[in-house]
Design a protein around this motif. Structure first.
Motif, mmCIF file in Angstrom:
data_model
loop_
_atom_site.group_PDB
_atom_site.id
_atom_site.type_symbol
_atom_site.label_atom_id
_atom_site.label_comp_id
_atom_site.label_asym_id
_atom_site.label_seq_id
_atom_site.Cartn_x
_atom_site.Cartn_y
_atom_site.Cartn_z
ATOM 1 N N LEU A 319 42.801 42.525 47.296
ATOM 2 C CA LEU A 319 44.169 41.977 47.454
ATOM 3 C C LEU A 319 43.973 40.845 48.111
ATOM 4 N N GLY A 322 44.092 37.808 45.593
ATOM 5 C CA GLY A 322 45.331 37.649 44.999
ATOM 6 C C GLY A 322 45.394 38.490 43.452
ATOM 7 N N GLN A 324 45.832 41.570 41.286
ATOM 8 C CA GLN A 324 46.319 43.155 40.921
ATOM 9 C C GLN A 324 45.336 44.012 41.142
ATOM 10 N N ASP A 339 56.353 47.184 50.158
ATOM 11 C CA ASP A 339 56.545 45.693 50.055
ATOM 12 C C ASP A 339 55.266 44.892 50.856
ATOM 13 N N PRO A 342 52.590 44.504 47.102
ATOM 14 C CA PRO A 342 53.302 44.572 45.768
ATOM 15 C C PRO A 342 52.363 44.364 44.761
ATOM 16 N N GLY A 343 51.202 43.993 45.050
ATOM 17 C CA GLY A 343 50.347 43.916 43.766
ATOM 18 C C GLY A 343 49.283 45.216 43.665
ATOM 19 N N PRO A 366 47.693 38.793 33.884
ATOM 20 C CA PRO A 366 47.929 39.277 35.498
ATOM 21 C C PRO A 366 48.203 38.015 36.234
ATOM 22 N N GLY A 367 47.320 36.968 36.137
ATOM 23 C CA GLY A 367 47.306 35.739 36.921
ATOM 24 C C GLY A 367 47.205 36.101 38.482
ATOM 25 N N ARG A 368 47.157 35.169 39.351
ATOM 26 C CA ARG A 368 47.054 35.477 40.735
ATOM 27 C C ARG A 368 48.076 35.618 41.596
ATOM 28 N N LEU A 369 48.271 36.371 42.626
ATOM 29 C CA LEU A 369 49.422 36.653 43.340
ATOM 30 C C LEU A 369 49.277 36.095 44.748
ATOM 31 N N PRO A 370 50.276 35.585 45.454
ATOM 32 C CA PRO A 370 49.968 35.503 46.666
ATOM 33 C C PRO A 370 49.480 36.699 47.684
ATOM 34 N N PRO A 372 49.093 39.338 49.903
ATOM 35 C CA PRO A 372 50.203 40.226 50.670
ATOM 36 C C PRO A 372 50.079 40.277 52.046
#
Length: 440
Positions: A319, A322, A324, A339, A342-343, A366-370, A372
């Motif tokens: 996580l 970033g 999933q 929350d 979220p990933g 999937p990309g990269r997430l902020p 969390p």
């Protein structure tokens, strides 16, 4: 405060890496004793400036280790002994009491509902644990889930302290240069969909589910970091399904070090520009492998299929990059509101369900997430501060250290059980493997 940490071994592993990170931050004079296997983490701890002593224990029934450990504790003049992992907790608590040290803290890193350190809990293991636990001062649980398990075992509430595991989040931040480097070195197409996993290759971690799911997804690659007795089984499984060239078994990876950069800002291979131990693709071709931060940058989704975890450090690290994450069990995430991570998504252990989830992520990209909030919550500095508070309470509550060896007062009603167990000490590594779960 002078503290001796006693741990079963110092090969690459979650508890071992956690100890190294804590040692960097604890405001105490610390030394370490490893009962067996002074592996790569021992080298890292010594490089950080903390002395490590190898006790030379030859096996789980090497009772000569007990007086040797007690003598070392007595001569060291320690204020507190902190034990990690099952065997070290059993021997360390007894040895500390023999040496006259009454402030003894133990951390439960890997206690599941049915397994401890990846192996099934037997009656002998449980009985010996409960008997020796009473010789300590406090027991640290790495999650509320583990604390609840300890209470069910009969450990008094007032002896249990929850100190969550922690990570250095900045070490796992996504790095595009490392992504390109790792993929190039492993011969992976830059546009390939790559799944990742990491952990001990033992039956309880259920990496067979992950390997089988990936074999059913044409063109998808798997980077699996870790060592253990299941490695050859997983390799044969990949070959059997005709996916040996897509299943990459990387061996042990060091998660405590950064993927480094040279003076031109170019990512280097391994830690500080040096190659890590060799890994292999399932078809047997040797490759130099990345460390964990490099692996996380190289993949598109992380999977932790273990159905019974005590905390879930690997999920947090993913996580932090970033990613999933699909997981079977992770108290670090499950104990918080959705929350906060979220990933992260929990899945029931099954090849079909995992394959379906991976197809969906691949289709949507999937990309990269902020990063969390859960990652910031479990910062290793917070863990060290909380642990130091436990130390201070334990030392304050303990009687003054005795000058002479103290006889170990066995818990009432347990004398016979403990004496018998001391002659034939149960070994989690020799317990039967957990029963296979349905793959559906």
């Amino acid at each position: 405060m002078k503290v001796l940490h006693v741990i079963t071994g110092l090969d690459v592993g979650g508890a071992e890496q956690q100890l190294r990170l804590l040692l960097r931050r604890l405001p105490a004079h610390c030394e370490v004793v490893t009962l067996t296997r002074p592996g790569p983490v021992a080298e890292g701890i010594e490089a950080d400036g903390t002395p490590v002593t190898h006790l030379g224990m030859t096996g789980n029934r090497d009772l000569t280790a007990l007086p040797r450990l007690a003598g070392l504790i007595r001569e060291g003049g320690y204020d507190l002994v902190h034990t990690h992992l099952y065997r070290a907790c059993v021997y360390g608590r007894i040895a500390a009491r023999m040496a006259g040290v009454r402030a003894v803290v133990a951390t439960e890193h890997s206690l599941g509902d049915a397994v401890i350190e990846g192996r099934r809990l037997t009656r002998g293991v449980r009985t010996l644990y409960r008997a020796t636990e009473r010789l300590g001062t406090a027991t640290v649980a790495v999650s509320d889930t583990v604390a609840a398990r300890l209470r069910r075992w009969g450990v008094p509430e007032q002896r249990i302290h929850v100190v969550p595991g922690g990570i250095e989040a900045h070490r796992f931040a996504f790095d595009p240069a490392a992504r390109a480097l790792v993929r190039t070195r492993l011969g992976l197409p830059l546009d390939a969909f790559v799944v990742g996993g990491a952990g001990r290759l033992v039956p309880g971690k259920r990496f067979d589910v992950l390997v089988r799911a990936v074999t059913q997804l044409p063109g998808v690659h798997l980077l699996l970091a870790g060592a253990g007795p299941e490695r050859e089984t997983l390799r044969r499984m990949a070959e059997q399904f005709g996916s040996g060239d897509r299943i990459h078994l990387l061996g042990e990876r060091d998660g405590a070090l950064d993927t480094a950069f040279d003076g031109r800002g170019t990512a280097t291979w391994g830690a500080h520009g040096q190659g890590r131990p060799h890994g292999q693709s399932a078809h047997g071709q040797g490759t130099e492998g990345p460390d964990i931060p490099g692996l996380l940058s190289a993949i598109d989704v992380f999977v932790s299929p273990s159905p019974d975890e005590a905390f879930g450090l690997a999920v947090l690290e993913a996580l932090g990059s970033g990613l999933q994450v699909l997981y079977g069990s992770c108290p670090a995430v499950d104990e918080l509101p959705a929350d906060q991570a979220p990933g992260a998504r929990r899945f029931s252990l099954g090849v079909h369900e995992l394959g379906t989830a991976l197809r969906e992520l691949r289709r949507h990209g999937p990309g990269r997430l902020p990063v969390p909030p859960v990652v910031r919550r479990y910062d290793i500095t917070r863990s060290a501060e909380a642990l130091m508070s436990v130390y201070e309470q334990a030392v304050a509550a303990a009687p003054a250290r005795r000058r002479r060896p103290a006889a170990v007062p066995l818990p009432q009603g347990r004398s016979a059980a403990l004496s018998a167990a001391a002659v034939s000490l149960p070994d989690p590594s020799r317990s039967p493997d957990p029963s296979p779960l349905s793959n559906r």
